[in-house]
Design an enzyme around this catalytic site. Sequence first.
Site: not given
Length: 380
Positions: A353, A355-357
């Site tokens: 989501n 934060h991951c990108i």
Amino acid sequence: MSKTLTTTPREDGYRMPAEWEPHVGAWMLWPERSDNWRNGALPAQRAFAKVAEAINRGEPVTVCVSPGQYVLAREKLASEIRLVEMSSNDSWIRDCGPTFVVNDAGEVRGIDWQFNAWGGLLGGLYFPWDQDDLVGEKVIEMERVERYAPDIILEGGSIDVDGEGTLIATEECLLNSNRNPEKTKEEIERYLKDYLNLETIIWLEKGVYGDETDGHTDNFCRFVAPGKVILTWTEDRDDPQYDISEAAFERLQEARDAKGRALEVHRIRQPDPVLITAEEAAGVDRFPGTLPRRKGDRLAASYVNFYIGNGVVVMPSFDDPQDVVAQDEIRQIFPDREVIAVPGREILLGGGNIHCITQQEPLGRRSAQIRGSGVTQLAS
Ligand code: KQY
């Protein structure tokens, strides 16, 4: 070329700042691979563009894009977003990008961890990952900062710090035999302490149920202030998440941070289980070596996967009644920031989501426009 240092940040007086400390900007990678993102990645691209625009309200955003997608991405991204060409295998810069560290004089350096696509040939999520592994080095070079290159596989989403010497991680991920099988727990702790300048590591056993990263903490439990964490939660005892969250809550209650503080634990209810629909699964190309997307599979939906930017928190929403409750709680946690909810389903379908990108770059002593406040933050 950036100079590669053979010392450690700890020896040199550098530390990883907390995400809520001021940023000079944020980095993202543009999604395009059709074996991970449905419908030729078009819905994901719209979602990424919304995330970039929300973060750009408070800090400059740079999106890295492959040459073949440059013109298309330029069309889809707001004109204030900087677009630069960079190869990658996918779009998870939290994990394949650099971790920046700062010293007391505000100088910034970058750590270029090794990357193996969340497990290499033992359960990794795609093959190859050679271009992802170069992203950290390239960003560090573009920023003209000095580079640390530790010989350890580590993803940025697997760690979370308070900027004051404490880190949270899960055993499920960092001690997984598909990351650094030749290293003991003590050796891994030594790397974390030396490169992020830590005193205390708080180990949780597992992360969010079904998280294909092997339980990254950035989807499960994060610092939101010194001495305060947010934890994904459910009241449903039949949900496999229940025991995982309960066990983490117990460890967090026992824990003390690097300053000796007990932690205040804010439990945030997860949305109802998010399952891949037949239509969504059908829109993803099957490719050998890439984790398939199957109808009915549960995705690791969590409100904890937010980005803390200058003046904003950008959080995922899931078209769930819990969305507004979560947004309100996050507003109370960050009263001085605008909390912007961006639909997260298309990003979640890819396996992570917001934060991951994204990857923040701390301000250090450089000057930056802190957008939206009319204030220019200058180096001290
Ligand atoms: O940090 C993440 N959640 C990355 C997940 C990668 C998913 C690839 N399908």
